[in-house]
Structures are given as structure tokens and as C-alpha cells.
Design a protein around this motif. Structure first.
Motif, mmCIF file in Angstrom:
data_model
loop_
_atom_site.group_PDB
_atom_site.id
_atom_site.type_symbol
_atom_site.label_atom_id
_atom_site.label_comp_id
_atom_site.label_asym_id
_atom_site.label_seq_id
_atom_site.Cartn_x
_atom_site.Cartn_y
_atom_site.Cartn_z
ATOM 1 N N ASP A 97 -51.321 -15.964 -15.332
ATOM 2 C CA ASP A 97 -51.707 -17.363 -15.103
ATOM 3 C C ASP A 97 -50.907 -18.304 -15.993
ATOM 4 O O ASP A 97 -50.556 -19.416 -15.577
ATOM 5 C CB ASP A 97 -53.196 -17.547 -15.386
ATOM 6 N N TYR A 99 -57.579 -19.736 -17.600
ATOM 7 C CA TYR A 99 -56.534 -18.712 -17.600
ATOM 8 C C TYR A 99 -57.203 -17.344 -17.768
ATOM 9 O O TYR A 99 -57.829 -17.087 -18.801
ATOM 10 C CB TYR A 99 -55.539 -18.916 -18.739
ATOM 11 N N THR A 100 -57.065 -16.498 -16.781
ATOM 12 C CA THR A 100 -57.706 -15.182 -16.869
ATOM 13 C C THR A 100 -56.787 -14.125 -17.466
ATOM 14 O O THR A 100 -57.273 -13.107 -17.965
ATOM 15 C CB THR A 100 -58.169 -14.712 -15.479
ATOM 16 N N ASN A 101 -55.472 -14.367 -17.430
ATOM 17 C CA ASN A 101 -54.522 -13.385 -17.951
ATOM 18 C C ASN A 101 -53.191 -14.062 -18.237
ATOM 19 O O ASN A 101 -53.016 -15.265 -18.012
ATOM 20 C CB ASN A 101 -54.345 -12.234 -16.955
ATOM 21 N N ASP A 102 -52.232 -13.271 -18.697
ATOM 22 C CA ASP A 102 -50.910 -13.809 -19.044
ATOM 23 C C ASP A 102 -50.149 -14.293 -17.815
ATOM 24 O O ASP A 102 -49.314 -15.198 -17.925
ATOM 25 C CB ASP A 102 -50.094 -12.742 -19.777
ATOM 26 N N SER A 117 -59.746 -21.157 -27.713
ATOM 27 C CA SER A 117 -59.682 -19.871 -27.025
ATOM 28 C C SER A 117 -60.725 -19.785 -25.911
ATOM 29 O O SER A 117 -60.419 -19.404 -24.767
ATOM 30 C CB SER A 117 -59.894 -18.734 -28.031
ATOM 31 N N LYS A 118 -61.945 -20.169 -26.210
ATOM 32 C CA LYS A 118 -63.002 -20.087 -25.201
ATOM 33 C C LYS A 118 -62.774 -21.092 -24.073
ATOM 34 O O LYS A 118 -63.045 -20.799 -22.902
ATOM 35 C CB LYS A 118 -64.367 -20.305 -25.859
ATOM 36 N N ARG A 124 -59.814 -19.881 -21.765
ATOM 37 C CA ARG A 124 -60.166 -18.698 -20.983
ATOM 38 C C ARG A 124 -61.049 -19.038 -19.776
ATOM 39 O O ARG A 124 -61.248 -18.186 -18.899
ATOM 40 C CB ARG A 124 -60.842 -17.663 -21.883
ATOM 41 N N LEU A 142 -51.329 -15.660 -23.112
ATOM 42 C CA LEU A 142 -52.489 -16.509 -23.356
ATOM 43 C C LEU A 142 -52.729 -16.712 -24.846
ATOM 44 O O LEU A 142 -53.097 -17.803 -25.295
ATOM 45 C CB LEU A 142 -53.723 -15.896 -22.690
ATOM 46 N N GLU A 143 -52.503 -15.670 -25.658
ATOM 47 C CA GLU A 143 -52.698 -15.799 -27.107
ATOM 48 C C GLU A 143 -51.744 -16.827 -27.710
ATOM 49 O O GLU A 143 -52.128 -17.625 -28.568
ATOM 50 C CB GLU A 143 -52.529 -14.439 -27.782
ATOM 51 N N ILE A 197 -53.008 -20.253 -26.771
ATOM 52 C CA ILE A 197 -54.153 -20.633 -27.615
ATOM 53 C C ILE A 197 -53.664 -21.148 -28.962
ATOM 54 O O ILE A 197 -54.123 -22.184 -29.463
ATOM 55 C CB ILE A 197 -55.104 -19.434 -27.780
#
Length: 612
Positions: free
Chosen positions: A442, A437-440, A430-431, A434, A473-474, A477
Motif C-alpha cells: 500500500d 495502510y495494511t502493508n508495505d 503508527s495506529k 495502519r 510502512l515502518e 511511520i
């Protein structure tokens, strides 16, 4: 060059040229070389057409294999073959066969196969007693399970149940509330099996304390054959589709709680029952030799599913599809490719060896497993069809199998330790992601990512079931964390438990060598012994699993020096390693009070990739 997403790359033409070269080098094939004529399998396994040079084994890796082989060959030289075979050791045996390691240097496939070539020179016959299987550990330390199985019925039964929670295959157990319709067990039998008149079958179901290990995936597979004795008389070996019932016995002031075996039905399908065409009998711990025979059949079924489905299928060949798809669709500078590359190391080369040798005519699978080679491949295909990528996240897998209830199943080392490792991996992923990718948005606009995901699930390419579009993004991940978990912890828990649990044939025989017991089978020790593997097959099993369980290379969370060029990643890696150290400490604390040690998810014992 620092990692970049394709939409942010200042040199897209260079990126596209590199991907074009990769697509030329990395290609999918669905022709399995273990099949006659390399014929394609229906909806089959996706493989790399060939192993590119950058995926080959390195000299330092092969040195580790050599060291393991040297131990094996020395052990084999020390085995008293005359004792094992009752005076029937083959006349073709010679010490030079055991010590033929020098012939393997410089040839990666021969290097792996030398100890197996040695075992194939021994005539096949049944050992004179169970002690003969102990004698195979001439210079190699006996695993803990050997001693547990010599401590009387109660300990043996608990060890049998324990292996559903922390054995070589802790993936089968499922929670149930009611018995299957064909499993006709009475409450009286249940109470006698767990030795508790205050508990009932109905109460155990309602309280979430009933579990089954169901091996119906083996139904209808053909029985294999083997050559018996010096004359090589062809005989059947067997593979059955048992179902075993377990219950969690609640703790009392006088007794600790624990998972106990309740009953076993050795065959579920009528077609697999030899002559009577009726429902197979159910055996309980009070059935003497019948119970020991039934447990042996379950253990053999468990070993076949472990190897062909959960181990080879759900880790090795899932990762092969992921790797080839990644190399074809993710540029070398893509941040996901950069992160995953160390988790791909040697997997294609190792799989190439496996399907050309271990899972090929005359290989270990053909020799040791209960079905024919074609039957074992069919089992692997069944397992791949049952696999769903989007359901394989550890928390979701436990929930779907009904084994996430801590009240009904307070102790489950594979679950408990696995979730610790999973949490550490997902936090790191996740880290890392990020950073890029700053948001969905991306995620959605990353064309290489989207093509990679499609390739993994495409029936003409990776052919992995249950691969969904990644739009958040989730979800990304979860996907990347699952890939790392599969290549490291999941594979490690299956691979490194093989020899400790399955190297000792009386615990897990790769095949069964006699018919399953019925109510009319004579109850004597000889009938039980005749179920277990003869000498040659036992030594092949011993040798293969020792080799697979003892080659070590790398460690989860540890990457080559200066590997990550993005300096922002370095503190994340350090934090990941620190979190894994905390996990290690917690698992070691838990292990102090367990029935048997479960070291297979200790982060220090987990490799980064499927390299063996």
C-alpha cells in the motif's frame, strides 16, 4: 468525504482536479526576500512563492499577539531609560511610541513589529553596569537564569553547562573520547577545573564522560557593525567560532554528579584570530575574568546557531518545504494530509513575516546577531546543508551525537523528556496510519505519497537533504512522526526557551562587541562588560524573544472538534491525549529535582504547529 488513498479513491478525476488547483496555488521559490535584489541563494532555502489565503493568520490568533504586545509595550513604558543609558536616552523618544499599538490593528506585519519599532527609537550606548540589564524587566518577571547567575562561580558554571542539556539550544553537545588536535589541555588543567584529583582526562574519555560544544559552523563569517552612541559612530560587532569542553563529574557520597565546564577556546580557526595568526589560548574556570569572557563568547555563538540553524533552519524552513510539497502532492482527502493539516497551521504565514521583517535588512537578525545579515543567511544555509532528514529522528540524533549513553550522561532533560514525547507521537501515528495502510505494498503504490517524498528532497523543489524513498510502512511511520515532532515538540523546545534563557543579555548576548581575550588582555570587569550588547540591541533582543516565547495557540494532540470524519480516529486521539498526560506527569516529577526547571517539553506547553 472519508480519507482515502489514491489507489482506492472511487472519484480519481475529482481528486486530480483538486490537486491541479493546489499546484497552481502552492509553488516553490528559491529567491530569499531578505537578500539584496531578492537574489537566489546557491542551493538555497525553499519557500512558498506566496501565502495562500487559507494559510493566513486568523483574528483569534492575532488577538493573542496583541495581548503579548500590550504586555511588552507596558513594560517598555515602565523602563527607566535614563538609568539604562546613563542619562543618554534619545530625545526622539516619546510615550506615544511605546503605546502605538492601535496603529497595528488590522495589519498582521505591523502588529508583530510595533514593539520593535519602539526599541529602535532609543539611542545605542552601553549600560553603565550589569544591573541595567535587570532593569529591562520592569513589569515582566525575571527568568530563573537571572537568579542563578547571581549565586557565585560554582552555580554560574553549572548553569553554563546546564544550558547544553536544557537550555535554548540543547542540540550542540557531542560525546568524544579524545580531545581535538588543536585543543591542548593538560590533565593537570582538567583536574583543577573539575576539582577532583582522582579523576583524569583519559579516564573521562574512556568512560564516555567527555563532551564538546563545537561552534565551527561559525568559522569565517564576517563580523557585523553597529552604530555607537548618539553620534552613531560605526563600530564592529563580532562573531567567533569557539569550542567548549565539558565533563560529567561522577557522583560521590558527598557530592551529586553533574555536567561541568572544563575549558574554552574562544576561536578555532587561525584566520579568525585578529593579529597573531597563532592558536587561540584555552581558558579554564580558574582564569578569572578571562573565563567569564570566554563563557560569554560561547553563549553568543550558541545563540547565533540556535536562531539561524536549529530554530529557523531545522524547524521553520524544513517545515515550509514539507508543507508546500504536501499541498502540491497530497490530495485534501489523503489520510496523511488530513492528519498533518493541523500541524501546518500558520507556518507559511509566520515564515513570510520572518523573512520579510526579522531576517531582512534592518530587522532583528541584522541588528542583534554577530555577523552581517548576509553572514547570518550563510550560517543558515550551512546548517541546512548539514541537516539530514533521515538522521533527524530523535533516537538516531542522540546516538549520532554520542549523547545516548546513560552512564556517561545520566541527566539530559532535552533527551529524556524528548524521547517520552517522541514515543507518544510515534505510537499515535503508527495506529493512525495502519487504519489506511495494511502493508508495505500500500505504501509503495501510493503515488501521491511517493511524489510528496520526492518533492521534499528535490533540489528544484523542497531541497531538504537526506530524504529517502519510503518503501515500508515502518519508514512511513517514522517520517510522519518526525514531521509532527518537528512542528510541535522540536520547535517548542527551541522557541519557548528563547526568552527564559536569552532574554537576559548577560546570559546570551546576540553579538560580541569587543575582540576575544588573549593572554595579554587586561583582566578587569570593564573588558567583560564591553563584550555585551548595548542598550538598543539588548532591548531589541529582549523584545523579539519575549514576543516569540509568549504567543500560545493550541496544544499538541488536541484537534478541532469534529475535525476527523473517520470515527475510527477518535479513540486514537483520545489515547494519544492520555499518553501525553502520562508524559506530562512524568516530566513534572523529574522537574522537582533538577538544577533548573525544564518545562519546554511538557505536552501541555507544546503547540501543534509552528505558529510563532
Amino acid at each position: 468525504m472519508l480519507p482515502t488513498l489514491p489507489q482506492n479513491d472511487p472519484n480519481p478525476s475529482v481528486r486530480q482536479a483538486q490537486l491541479a488547483r493546489s499546484r497552481y496555488i502552492y509553488k516553490f521559490t528559491h529567491k530569499y526576500q531578505g537578500c539584496p535584489g531578492n537574489s537566489p541563494l546557491p542551493n538555497g532555502i525553499a519557500l512558498a512563492e506566496h501565502v495562500p489565503p487559507d494559510q493566513e493568520f486568523t483574528p483569534d490568533y492575532l488577538l493573542r499577539v496583541t495581548q503579548v504586545n500590550a504586555t511588552l509595550l507596558a513594560n517598555h513604558a515602565a523602563i527607566d531609560l535614563e538609568y539604562l543609558t546613563g542619562g543618554n536616552a534619545g530625545s526622539s523618544f516619546s510615550l506615544s511610541d511605546w503605546l502605538g499599538l492601535t496603529r497595528a490593528v488590522g495589519n498582521k506585519h505591523l502588529l508583530f513589529s510595533t514593539p520593535l519599532k519602539v526599541t529602535s527609537r532609543i539611542d545605542s550606548s552601553f549600560p553603565i553596569n550589569l544591573d541595567a540589564y535587570d532593569a529591562m524587566f520592569a513589569l515582566i518577571q525575571k527568568p530563573e537564569i537571572v537568579y542563578k547567575l547571581k549565586q557565585g562561580r560554582d552555580v554560574c558554571d553549572r548553569a553554563f553547562a546546564w544550558q547544553r542539556l536544557a537550555g535554548a539550544n540543547p542540540m550542540v553537545l557531542q560525546g568524544i573520547t579524545h580531545l581535538p588536535p588543536t585543543f591542548q589541555l593538560t590533565n593537570q588543567q582538567y583536574q583543577a577545573a573539575i576539582r577532583d584529583e582522582n579523576d583524569t582526562l583519559e579516564a573521562a574519555g574512556k568512560e564516555g564522560r567527555l563532551y564538546v560544544a563545537d561552534y565551527s559552523l561559525l568559522s569565517g563569517l564576517p563580523h557585523g557593525t553597529w552604530s555607537d552612541g548618539v553620534l552613531g559612530v560605526p563600530r564592529n560587532k563580532y562573531i567567533f567560532d569557539p569550542i567548549a569542553l565539558f565533563a560529567w563529574k561522577k557522583e560521590t557520597p558527598l557530592e551529586l554528579g553533574g555536567l561541568l565546564p572544563v575549558a574554552i577556546q574562544c576561536q578555532q580557526t587561525q584566520d579568525s584570530i585578529s593579529w597573531c595568526r597563532s592558536v587561540a589560548p584555552i581558558f579554564t574556570p580558574n582564569d578569572g575574568i578571562f573565563w567569564e569572557m570566554a563563557k560569554a563568547i560561547v553563549q553568543s555563538a550558541d545563540g547565533n546557531i540556535q536562531e539561524m540553524v536549529y530554530h529557523l533552519g531545522h524547524t521553520h524552513f524544513v517545515m515550509e518545504a514539507v508543507i508546500v510539497a504536501a499541498e502540491r502532492n497530497l490530495a485534501a482527502v489523503h489520510p496523511i494530509h488530513v492528519l498533518l493539516k493541523p500541524h501546518f497551521e500558520f507556518t507559511l504565514s509566520l515564515n513570510d513575516y520572518a523573512y520579510k521583517h526579522l531576517i531582512a535588512p534592518g530587522g532583528a537578525v541584522d541588528s542583534v546577531m554577530g555577523s552581517t545579515l548576509e553572514g547570518s543567511l550563510t550560517l543558515m544555509l550551512r546548517g541546512m546543508k548539514n541537516y539530514a532528514f533521515n538522521q533527524a529522528l530523535p533516537p538516531l540524533d542522540f546516538k549520532n551525537r554520542g549523547v545516548d549513553n546513560l552512564d556517561g550522561l545520566p541527566e539530559y532533560p532535552y533527551r529524556d523528556d524528548g524521547l517520552l514525547v517522541w514515543t507518544a507521537i510515534r505510537k499515535f501515528v503508527s495506529k493512525y496510519l495502519r487504519l489506511y495502510y495494511t502493508n508495505d505494498i500500500d505504501v509503495k503504490t501510493d503515488t501521491e505519497l511517493q511524489n510528496w517524498v520526492k518533492s521534499i528532497g528535490n533540489s528544484q523543489e523542497g531541497n531538504i537533504q537526506g530524504v529517502e524513498e519510503i518503501q515500508t510502512l515502518e519508514k512511513l511511520i517514522d517520517m510522519v512522526a518526525l514531521i509532527i515532532f518537528t512542528a510541535s515538540a522540536q520547535h517548542g523546545s527551541l522557541n519557548y526557551a528563547q526568552f527564559p534563557m536569552m532574554g537576559y543579555v548577560p546570559n546570551v548576548s546576540g553579538a560580541i562587541y569587543a575582540e576575544a581575550p588573549t593572554n595579554t588582555t587586561p583582566q578587569n570587569q570593564d573588558n567583560y562588560l564591553m563584550l555585551l550588547a548595548p542598550v538598543q540591541q539588548a532591548l531589541i533582543q529582549f523584545t523579539t524573544l519575549y514576543q516569540l516565547s509568549n504567543v500560545r495557540y493550541g496544544k499538541l494532540g488536541h484537534y478541532p472538534c469534529l475535525y476527523f470524519q473517520d470515527s475510527r480516529v477518535l479513540p486514537l486521539v483520545k489515547e494519544f491525549q492520555q499518553n501525553l498526560a502520562v508524559v506530562e506527569s512524568e516530566i513534572l516529577d523529574r522537574d522537582q529535582t533538577r538544577f533548573m526547571s525544564y518545562p519546554f517539553l511538557l505536552p501541555s506547553q507544546i503547540g501543534n504547529s509552528i505558529f510563532i
